[in-house]
Design an enzyme around this catalytic site. Structure first.
Site, PDB file in Angstrom:
ATOM      1  N   CYS A   9       0.938  -0.983  -0.188  1.00  0.00           N
ATOM      2  CA  CYS A   9      -0.046   0.169   0.108  1.00  0.00           C
ATOM      3  C   CYS A   9       0.863   1.293  -0.155  1.00  0.00           C
ATOM      4  O   CYS A   9       2.119   1.124   0.121  1.00  0.00           O
ATOM      5  CB  CYS A   9      -0.831  -0.076   1.215  1.00  0.00           C
ATOM      6  SG  CYS A   9      -0.152   0.156   2.803  1.00  0.00           S
ATOM      7  N   ALA A  38       3.255   1.795   2.952  1.00  0.00           N
ATOM      8  CA  ALA A  38       4.480   0.792   2.790  1.00  0.00           C
ATOM      9  C   ALA A  38       5.319   1.555   1.829  1.00  0.00           C
ATOM     10  O   ALA A  38       6.588   1.493   2.158  1.00  0.00           O
ATOM     11  CB  ALA A  38       4.089  -0.387   2.361  1.00  0.00           C
ATOM     12  N   ARG A  44      13.006  -4.832   6.184  1.00  0.00           N
ATOM     13  CA  ARG A  44      13.771  -4.723   4.894  1.00  0.00           C
ATOM     14  C   ARG A  44      15.361  -4.680   5.113  1.00  0.00           C
ATOM     15  O   ARG A  44      15.965  -4.646   4.040  1.00  0.00           O
ATOM     16  CB  ARG A  44      13.422  -3.438   4.134  1.00  0.00           C
ATOM     17  CG  ARG A  44      12.031  -3.433   3.286  1.00  0.00           C
ATOM     18  CD  ARG A  44      11.452  -2.483   2.780  1.00  0.00           C
ATOM     19  NE  ARG A  44      12.473  -1.605   2.159  1.00  0.00           N
ATOM     20  CZ  ARG A  44      12.508  -1.827   0.705  1.00  0.00           C
ATOM     21  NH1 ARG A  44      12.018  -2.797   0.271  1.00  0.00           N
ATOM     22  NH2 ARG A  44      13.384  -1.329   0.033  1.00  0.00           N
ATOM     23  N   HIS A  80       5.504   6.067  -2.707  1.00  0.00           N
ATOM     24  CA  HIS A  80       6.773   6.723  -3.388  1.00  0.00           C
ATOM     25  C   HIS A  80       6.746   7.814  -3.610  1.00  0.00           C
ATOM     26  O   HIS A  80       7.651   8.962  -3.215  1.00  0.00           O
ATOM     27  CB  HIS A  80       7.554   5.843  -4.343  1.00  0.00           C
ATOM     28  CG  HIS A  80       7.633   4.292  -4.113  1.00  0.00           C
ATOM     29  ND1 HIS A  80       7.510   3.185  -5.121  1.00  0.00           N
ATOM     30  CD2 HIS A  80       7.926   3.309  -2.789  1.00  0.00           C
ATOM     31  CE1 HIS A  80       7.622   2.185  -4.520  1.00  0.00           C
ATOM     32  NE2 HIS A  80       8.004   2.241  -3.211  1.00  0.00           N
TER      33      HIS A  80
END
Length: 497
Positions: free
Chosen positions: A64, A67, A98, A197
């Site tokens: 999403c 994220a 990550r 992003h």
């Protein structure tokens, strides 16, 4: 790339796609058909639709907007505190997953592996969370006074109840004397993490670059610019990747003044616009800020690829071409230095790996960038696709793949498994959501989002680790004890005969 073995392979793979699509209702079939294709050589596009909402009811690997913002772009900035503003679950499941390596003292001047949440409850949904957020920021400033700033990463409820996080951020920033950056990255926005992003990039432009402009105007930048300054953008230091890339850039005589955002700092975000050239690794997640830098500061930028010796050498030369003869000569020296090292790696691993095939399905840049690394080892990519790619990603992919490669955008779990059963690759390189399904099928698998707890894979040193890991995956004797479904079927047929 390599010429087609025969035209029939393209037709064969197109027929496979149609066969797989038969399982869907007509409406879904028509929608999914646009996202699946077979690459034909000489074409400038992969011929698939992308960045479109997933079909309800299918198993998608997408994330999403939250994220994309918190988990990818802002989270690795180590000296800032990133508040997951909303219920505890989103922050918990994005907490340190990550492997964004960093140097620092956790809880003192670095906070990358810590989890901060406003832990929304029902009363916060009813009465709003602005006061709670203000109190949290005050408490964080007391508990962690060496933080350099705070980001507010909005989860879904924030957008639904209309909290004014921008007003809270502006007021708090004045009170604590540090940047407080609000991000409207609620998970329901957009079709995938890709919008997150974009939102994160825009926040850097709107909330961080003004700090640079002010410092430059007041002549208070804390470094002397040089003609060899570069900004390394879109490398999140998964398993130490950014360090491996930075090492090569510095070895050829360049100075990395900003590293966004793996092992990065707020100050590096601020001074990024002072570089002479922007080098972007993950094009998908940070091309937006590169365009902003170009438009607002006249900074040139270029995508580079440090996966595998072939592309590393090509990228080093392409980067060096942007500078003077000194850097160009240094680049050749770096390539010459590592050539015998890479020859030894290839001599060791290529004979063990050559002739194998792999199917990829990852996010960001990897569905194309890792293709040359596999080819350096003699492994052929027979299928690839993006979780959240855009049309320009697929255009860039045509330069990497062979004729008849199957292309799948936002592939569903069903489609991917059917393609694998039909093409029978020797290796699957995908994400954590796919890992255990394929391993239970008896297939060697490498997790290509976080390198399966290995890495780095960037740079010359990283390629040696990459080659070792592919060998470990493909040549492990354990797979002989399980066997892929088609191998079991073949064995039963042979036994019956």
């Amino acid at each position: 790339m390599t010429p087609p073995d025969n035209k029939n392979l393209v037709d064969e793979n197109k027929e496979l796609i149609q066969e797989v699509l038969k399982a869907y209702p007509e409406k879904s079939r028509k929608k999914r058909e646009k996202h699946l294709n077979v690459h034909e050589e000489e074409k400038s596009d992969c011929g698939v639709k992308s960045n479109i909402k997933s079909i309800p009811g299918v198993m998608t690997a997408r994330g999403c907007a939250y994220a994309g913002s918190k988990g990818v772009v802002w989270g690795p900035i180590k000296d800032m505190i990133h508040i997951s503003h909303g219920p505890v679950g989103c922050g918990y499941w994005s907490w340190s997953g990550r492997r964004n390596y960093y140097v620092g003292i956790t809880g003192i001047n670095s906070f990358g592996t810590m989890h901060f949440t406003s832990d929304f409850q029902e009363r916060d949904i009813v009465f709003g969370g602005d006061k709670k957020l203000t109190k949290i920021i005050d408490e964080l400033e007391i508990l962690f006074p060496l933080n350099r700033g705070i980001s507010i990463q909005s989860e879904c409820p924030i957008g639904l109840i209309g909290d004014d996080i921008e007003a809270v951020a502006k007021k708090a920033s004045k009170q604590i004397g540090k940047p407080v950056v609000p991000l409207r990255c609620e998970g329901f926005r957009g079709v995938s993490q890709s919008l997150g992003h974009h939102i994160a990039n825009d926040a850097i432009r709107d909330w961080i670059f003004p700090e640079y402009d002010k410092l430059k105007k007041d002549n208070k930048l804390d470094f002397e610019p040089s003609q060899y300054d570069v900004a390394l953008i879109g490398d999140y230091n998964i398993g130490g990747d950014a360090w491996a890339s930075r090492m090569l850039l510095e070895e050829m005589g360049l100075r990395v003044v900003a590293q966004w955002s793996g092992d990065g700092t707020l100050n590096e975000l601020i001074q990024g616009p002072a570089a002479k050239l922007v080098l972007i690794h993950c094009y998908r997640s940070m091309n937006y800020i590169c365009r902003s830098l170009e438009e607002n500061y006249g900074m040139p930028w270029m995508e580079f690829n440090f996966f595998g010796p072939t592309k590393i050498a090509a990228s080093l030369r392409e980067i060096a071409a942007k500078f003077d003869s000194k850097i160009q000569e240094n680049a050749e020296k770096v390539i010459a230095k590592y050539t015998p090292v890479m020859t030894a790696v290839l001599d060791k691993y290529r004979p063990r790996l050559e002739g194998n095939t792999v199917m990829l399905y990852v996010g960001g840049l990897r569905p194309r960038h890792v293709v040359p690394a596999f080819e350096d080892l003699g492994i052929k990519v027979v299928g690839t696709g993006y979780e959240f790619g855009h049309n320009d990603d697929y255009k860039r992919t045509t330069h990497y793949i062979d004729n008849a490669t199957i292309i799948y955008d936002d592939v569903t779990a069903y489609e991917f498994e059917e393609f694998v059963k039909a093409k029978k690759p020797d290796l699957i390189a995908s994400g954590i959501k796919e890992k255990y399904a394929f391993q239970k099928m008896g297939l060697p698998f490498r997790q290509m989002h976080s390198w399966d707890y290995s890495g780095p894979y960037h740079g010359y040193d990283g390629f040696a680790i990459f080659a070792r890991d592919m060998d470990l995956a493909l040549n492990s004797p354990t797979w002989g004890l399980i066997g892929a479904p088609w191998k079991k079927a073949a064995a039963k047929t042979k036994a019956a005969a």
